[in-house]
Design an enzyme around this catalytic site. Sequence first.
Site, mmCIF file in Angstrom:
data_model
loop_
_atom_site.group_PDB
_atom_site.id
_atom_site.type_symbol
_atom_site.label_atom_id
_atom_site.label_comp_id
_atom_site.label_asym_id
_atom_site.label_seq_id
_atom_site.Cartn_x
_atom_site.Cartn_y
_atom_site.Cartn_z
ATOM 1 N N ASP A 294 0.864 -1.178 0.000
ATOM 2 C CA ASP A 294 0.000 0.000 0.000
ATOM 3 C C ASP A 294 0.910 1.241 0.000
ATOM 4 O O ASP A 294 2.105 1.141 0.324
ATOM 5 C CB ASP A 294 -0.899 -0.009 1.243
ATOM 6 C CG ASP A 294 -1.664 1.282 1.413
ATOM 7 O OD1 ASP A 294 -2.380 1.671 0.461
ATOM 8 O OD2 ASP A 294 -1.520 1.932 2.479
ATOM 9 N N TYR B 78 -0.246 5.137 0.699
ATOM 10 C CA TYR B 78 -0.490 6.255 1.616
ATOM 11 C C TYR B 78 -0.581 5.761 3.061
ATOM 12 O O TYR B 78 -1.452 4.966 3.403
ATOM 13 C CB TYR B 78 -1.759 7.003 1.224
ATOM 14 C CG TYR B 78 -1.690 7.561 -0.182
ATOM 15 C CD1 TYR B 78 -0.849 8.628 -0.478
ATOM 16 C CD2 TYR B 78 -2.413 6.989 -1.218
ATOM 17 C CE1 TYR B 78 -0.750 9.130 -1.767
ATOM 18 C CE2 TYR B 78 -2.332 7.485 -2.514
ATOM 19 C CZ TYR B 78 -1.499 8.555 -2.776
ATOM 20 O OH TYR B 78 -1.410 9.038 -4.060
ATOM 21 N N ARG C 106 -7.410 13.661 5.769
ATOM 22 C CA ARG C 106 -7.129 12.244 5.533
ATOM 23 C C ARG C 106 -8.345 11.389 5.901
ATOM 24 O O ARG C 106 -8.753 10.499 5.154
ATOM 25 C CB ARG C 106 -5.908 11.811 6.337
ATOM 26 C CG ARG C 106 -5.634 10.319 6.382
ATOM 27 C CD ARG C 106 -5.364 9.718 5.009
ATOM 28 N NE ARG C 106 -4.913 8.335 5.098
ATOM 29 C CZ ARG C 106 -4.783 7.533 4.051
ATOM 30 N NH1 ARG C 106 -5.083 7.966 2.832
ATOM 31 N NH2 ARG C 106 -4.346 6.294 4.197
ATOM 32 N N SER D 151 -2.533 0.696 -4.861
ATOM 33 C CA SER D 151 -3.078 1.833 -4.121
ATOM 34 C C SER D 151 -4.459 2.242 -4.611
ATOM 35 O O SER D 151 -4.817 2.004 -5.771
ATOM 36 C CB SER D 151 -2.125 3.028 -4.294
ATOM 37 O OG SER D 151 -2.677 4.200 -3.734
ATOM 38 N N ASN D 152 -5.217 2.883 -3.713
ATOM 39 C CA ASN D 152 -6.453 3.554 -4.119
ATOM 40 C C ASN D 152 -6.144 4.801 -4.940
ATOM 41 O O ASN D 152 -7.027 5.344 -5.601
ATOM 42 C CB ASN D 152 -7.268 3.945 -2.885
ATOM 43 C CG ASN D 152 -8.172 2.812 -2.403
ATOM 44 O OD1 ASN D 152 -8.432 1.855 -3.132
ATOM 45 N ND2 ASN D 152 -8.632 2.918 -1.162
#
Lengths: 220, 220
Positions: free
Chosen positions: A9, A11, A40, A115-116
Amino acid sequence: MTYQAYVFDVYGTLFDVYSISEKCTNYFSDKGARISQSWRQKQLEYCFLRQIIGSYIPFHEITKEALQYVCISEQVYTTEEIITDLLQAYLKLSPFAEVKQALEMLQSETLVVFSNGSLDMLHPLLNHSGLTSYFQHIISVDEIKQYKPSPSAYQHVCNRLNMQPKEILFLSSNTWDVAGASRFGFQTAWINRSNATMDLLDVTPNYIVNDLQELIGQLT
Amino acid sequence: MTYQAYVFDVYGTLFDVYSISEKCTNYFSDKGARISQSWRQKQLEYCFLRQIIGSYIPFHEITKEALQYVCISEQVYTTEEIITDLLQAYLKLSPFAEVKQALEMLQSETLVVFSNGSLDMLHPLLNHSGLTSYFQHIISVDEIKQYKPSPSAYQHVCNRLNMQPKEILFLSSNTWDVAGASRFGFQTAWINRSNATMDLLDVTPNYIVNDLQELIGQLT
């Protein structure tokens, strides 16, 4: 080592999303730290809600709308220039201190980013930090428009790598990400950087460590 | 009035989930207010995450696990008796001040409760507050094990009432609930009790009011 691929991942795991808080403080003074935190939190909430209600938009748009929401909610003065500058800073987040050395030690393995984040965020971020060359694959949920932690998102990684879930070690600092990946069938490592409490979602990571160096020590 | 049914969310809309904070303060002193807030936040997060990763458990279990997580995370002393007592309090939440009179004024209409709560929580809560008799239907997502704001949850209401989405006015104080219901096709009213900011999820409620009395004034 015993895994076909190490999938990271981004972030919170490779990069510190709160390395942006200094810039928030410059713009919003005493509210800066809270805005950084709320930004966030809202960014994640919008990913989850849009996944559930079925209204996907790319991560860079979610990140902008989350910031806009927080600025309205906190009633702080802002301009399009400030929003743009803060979003630009998201492309220059700082990697955590041990990341580069840990990736060096794993260079003989297949290393993957998942990742998103959309690729228009991931490529500049990885390039700026000089980490791009460590990864054989940079995979974004934007390719299928299904956000983590949905099973379809993790399945996309298996499809891209042509691997079975159990062959993959997925590493994340985000408990919701570890929970979704474990539930899907990945081997998982929770990089618990902030001495947090694991969420009660009926999953147990294969590894729980404070950083990537500690994980490598347990792998070898 | 112009709707076939008026469908009410429960937690935060008819009942004040923070009416429990006094009891939290009794147990956790200065941390009580924050624990009350974090408990609700984590309860919602667990609904969303379990909906996404596909690991449904009933709302009363989510509510307990959310409380347990917060107590661990906040490092407060707790016992099974304390947890049980706080969960019992969830069955005795206070309705907002105007709710009973508003339901009286709508008695000629078809009034429905639709909640993420399981029936073993909804029936005691509505009975304790004396509101049960106002509603023709009490519908829980537990009947299909799909949490709001998923489209399948709102579809369940249409199936139970044998109505089309556009015939239904859905009322909620929760922006994520209003967003999901609007996206699904319900007419929606956002009961904005706390002067909050509408989330940026590409939906606009048909009504935005401060409480149910204000809404009735706009309906008639």
